[in-house]
Design an enzyme around this catalytic site. Sequence first.
Site, PDB file in Angstrom:
ATOM      1  N   HIS A 142     -11.640 -13.192 -43.188  1.00  0.00           N
ATOM      2  CA  HIS A 142     -11.529 -14.425 -43.991  1.00  0.00           C
ATOM      3  C   HIS A 142     -12.808 -15.254 -43.878  1.00  0.00           C
ATOM      4  O   HIS A 142     -12.881 -16.197 -43.079  1.00  0.00           O
ATOM      5  CB  HIS A 142     -10.323 -15.238 -43.510  1.00  0.00           C
ATOM      6  CG  HIS A 142      -9.860 -16.272 -44.496  1.00  0.00           C
ATOM      7  ND1 HIS A 142      -9.173 -15.959 -45.648  1.00  0.00           N
ATOM      8  CD2 HIS A 142      -9.998 -17.624 -44.514  1.00  0.00           C
ATOM      9  CE1 HIS A 142      -8.892 -17.060 -46.317  1.00  0.00           C
ATOM     10  NE2 HIS A 142      -9.398 -18.087 -45.657  1.00  0.00           N
ATOM     11  N   TYR A 189      -9.950 -25.771 -27.097  1.00  0.00           N
ATOM     12  CA  TYR A 189      -9.040 -26.215 -26.039  1.00  0.00           C
ATOM     13  C   TYR A 189      -7.674 -25.536 -26.110  1.00  0.00           C
ATOM     14  O   TYR A 189      -7.007 -25.384 -25.093  1.00  0.00           O
ATOM     15  CB  TYR A 189      -8.843 -27.735 -26.101  1.00  0.00           C
ATOM     16  CG  TYR A 189     -10.110 -28.527 -25.921  1.00  0.00           C
ATOM     17  CD1 TYR A 189     -10.877 -28.407 -24.763  1.00  0.00           C
ATOM     18  CD2 TYR A 189     -10.550 -29.396 -26.911  1.00  0.00           C
ATOM     19  CE1 TYR A 189     -12.038 -29.127 -24.597  1.00  0.00           C
ATOM     20  CE2 TYR A 189     -11.720 -30.133 -26.753  1.00  0.00           C
ATOM     21  CZ  TYR A 189     -12.456 -29.988 -25.590  1.00  0.00           C
ATOM     22  OH  TYR A 189     -13.613 -30.707 -25.435  1.00  0.00           O
ATOM     23  N   ARG A 229      -6.075 -17.474 -52.337  1.00  0.00           N
ATOM     24  CA  ARG A 229      -6.099 -18.639 -51.449  1.00  0.00           C
ATOM     25  C   ARG A 229      -4.795 -19.426 -51.433  1.00  0.00           C
ATOM     26  O   ARG A 229      -4.179 -19.610 -50.407  1.00  0.00           O
ATOM     27  CB  ARG A 229      -7.241 -19.584 -51.851  1.00  0.00           C
ATOM     28  CG  ARG A 229      -8.618 -19.052 -51.526  1.00  0.00           C
ATOM     29  CD  ARG A 229      -9.631 -20.171 -51.549  1.00  0.00           C
ATOM     30  NE  ARG A 229     -10.991 -19.678 -51.517  1.00  0.00           N
ATOM     31  CZ  ARG A 229     -12.058 -20.463 -51.489  1.00  0.00           C
ATOM     32  NH1 ARG A 229     -11.928 -21.768 -51.499  1.00  0.00           N
ATOM     33  NH2 ARG A 229     -13.271 -19.958 -51.452  1.00  0.00           N
TER      34      ARG A 229
END
Length: 746
Positions: free
Chosen positions: A75, A119, A29
């Site tokens: 992931h 968006y 990570r």
Amino acid sequence: MPSEIIRTEYSEIMQKSFIDYSMSVILARAVPDVRDGLKPVQRRTLYDMYELKVDYNKPYKKSARIVGDTMGKYHPHGDSSIYEALVVMTQDFKKSLPLVDGHGNFGSIEGDGAAAMRYTEARLAKVAQEVYLGDLDKNVVDFVPNYDETEKEPEVLPVRVPNILINGSDGIAVGMVTSIPQHNLGEVIDGVIAYMKDPDINTAQMLKIIPGPDFPTGGIITNKDDLLEIYSTGVGKIKIRGKAEIEKIKGGKEQIVITEIPYPMIGANIGKFLNDIYSLVESKKTNDITDISNQSSKDGMRIIVELRKGADAQNVLNLLYKKTRLEDTFGVNMLAVADGKPETLGIVPIIRHHVNFQYELCTRKYTHLLGKEREKKEIQEGLIKACDVIDLIIEILRGSKDVKQAKACLVEGITEGIKFKSEQSKKDAALLKFTERQAQAILDMRLHRLIGLEIEALRGDYAETMQKIADYTKILESRAEMAKVIIKDLQAIKKEYARERRTVIDNVEEAVVEEKPIEEIDVAVLIDRFAYARVVDMPTFERNKEAAETESKKIIFCKNIDKICLFTDDGDMHAIKVLSLPFGKFRDKGQPIDTAEKGSKIDLTKQNLIFADSMANIIQSRLLFGTKQSMIKVVEGAEFDVTRKQIAATKLADDDKVICVGKLNPGSSVVMQSAKDMFLRIEGDTIPEKKKTAVGVRGMKLGKGDELINIYILGEGENVDVKVKDKTVSIGRLHIASRDTKGVKK
């Protein structure tokens, strides 16, 4: 189903589990791999975009599609971390070399967040596609199973430049943190080439090529001499200043224009920087600033600090360096995963790991390409040979019953069952020994390949293939030749993608501020019932005296350079600088007292304010302390002359509270009143003097369930009337008794 209980030490299980968790966070990570400089979430996002073919020269694709695909395949840790990684890779103010081309609102340098992923749209940046993902189809890296073993993902991306230096990295793991500054692409490539030519190069020599960080926000690094140790050890602190210029404006005034900021300031810290300037003005640290405006736009940073006429602009700029984040520190800790484990590396070891990785990539790439060319050579040789005996091959094809029979004849010379025009043709066919691959290519060959020009082109392709085989073999057999190929590739990348350095590196003297002495004046500190405090000068107070006394819970008269001391019922004293409180007009709202001084933990919503006065007055007095459990003492005011913002003013027993703090003058008497209307008047001189850390002595014997509710300090001959139920008690006329007695009932 039988079960087995394994008995073991709980501490051993916890230790093993925590170590496993820590390593998972470190490797999977938070910490980048030294080879490609990417964290797993970044690597997976880029690879998913590569798979989706969201190329730089193709239409953008919705970010939500990319994030969802990445999460579903590679992931499984939530969409927010993937989208955040995608957003950061688009931001040119955070990354020296953005790897994603974003379309839409992807946030701003001032800390505005990106629009929702539904968006925005994104595609790979050209550099990511060509330099970071370009050789994935050439078997240059290992692929490993994804989390559910339904897909394959690259263990590392075949990045051809030291991304860990170019784009830096930051992350918090378990027990360790990584913070790697960003560097200039062209300089880093020159550093890699220098290392390849001289593997014994040291850090000092490398710093002549890569002089230090190059942040996308520019700025000035002021501690050049510290960089040698930082880049040798991989740990240290880099001091960065914003770039500011002093400009003259009309009216004979000057203004400070900030065009570049320290890299740590990006985001919400820009707003904090502006607030810090406001605080300097409000706290009277400077009277030279008249206005601040942030005129930054997409064209660049531009923060303007306007100064009054006659102000010392350089001194104000130095004040900004000293008191705000215009000069900040970047903590360096170049931690990366190297050879499967976290390691703190200097700049030369990082480049060494990168170069070794490049040799590995190059070896695997040209081994793959050599194999492809050898396959091509085999087929070309077969086709050329076939062209020489094309009549015989046509005869075999026409005489065969099926493809299998024809192929067997071409490969093994088996002629049984095939109709030939002559016995000689049959003998010639038996001598054919094409390979399986050549035979299949002959069977797949179209008739137009028999045209003369096509045959010549085939011979030309064969010559080109032979040249490539020779070139690839030469590269694979000679490390020096391979180094030339890598260097040539790096030079091409530098030519296309390098840019000018933005951050200046120098040794700059520490900013010195000539602080003008503060004019000492008499002021009144007004604290209202909502615990808001403000400071006014005495002329202002006198003009508004009646309103001030009506509206204020506490009024403290002191000097503006003094402190006010606030004593609360939990036994603490809080010292607050008057200069920390807003100074201004009488009708100004003021500031909550609990936010006035950093580090002070006063909270007047949970604590009762018992007494307040200036430090100057308190240290010249003797203070009487009294609690509801009837513990009293006298403390010399000098004991409260401390530099700390909060101290314990007295020691309290469990469930006890302070109900009285007041000045006790010689000849004064003290009257204690209990909840059950018992009164006891004693001489103040009979109360022992104690340290502030003492509990005190008993002032009045209390009956069961009784407690003190008031303590009055009376000067010589003074009287106070106290209402008790339906009657009035003149406590100044009470008989003076001994301490630690029951008192009288009223």
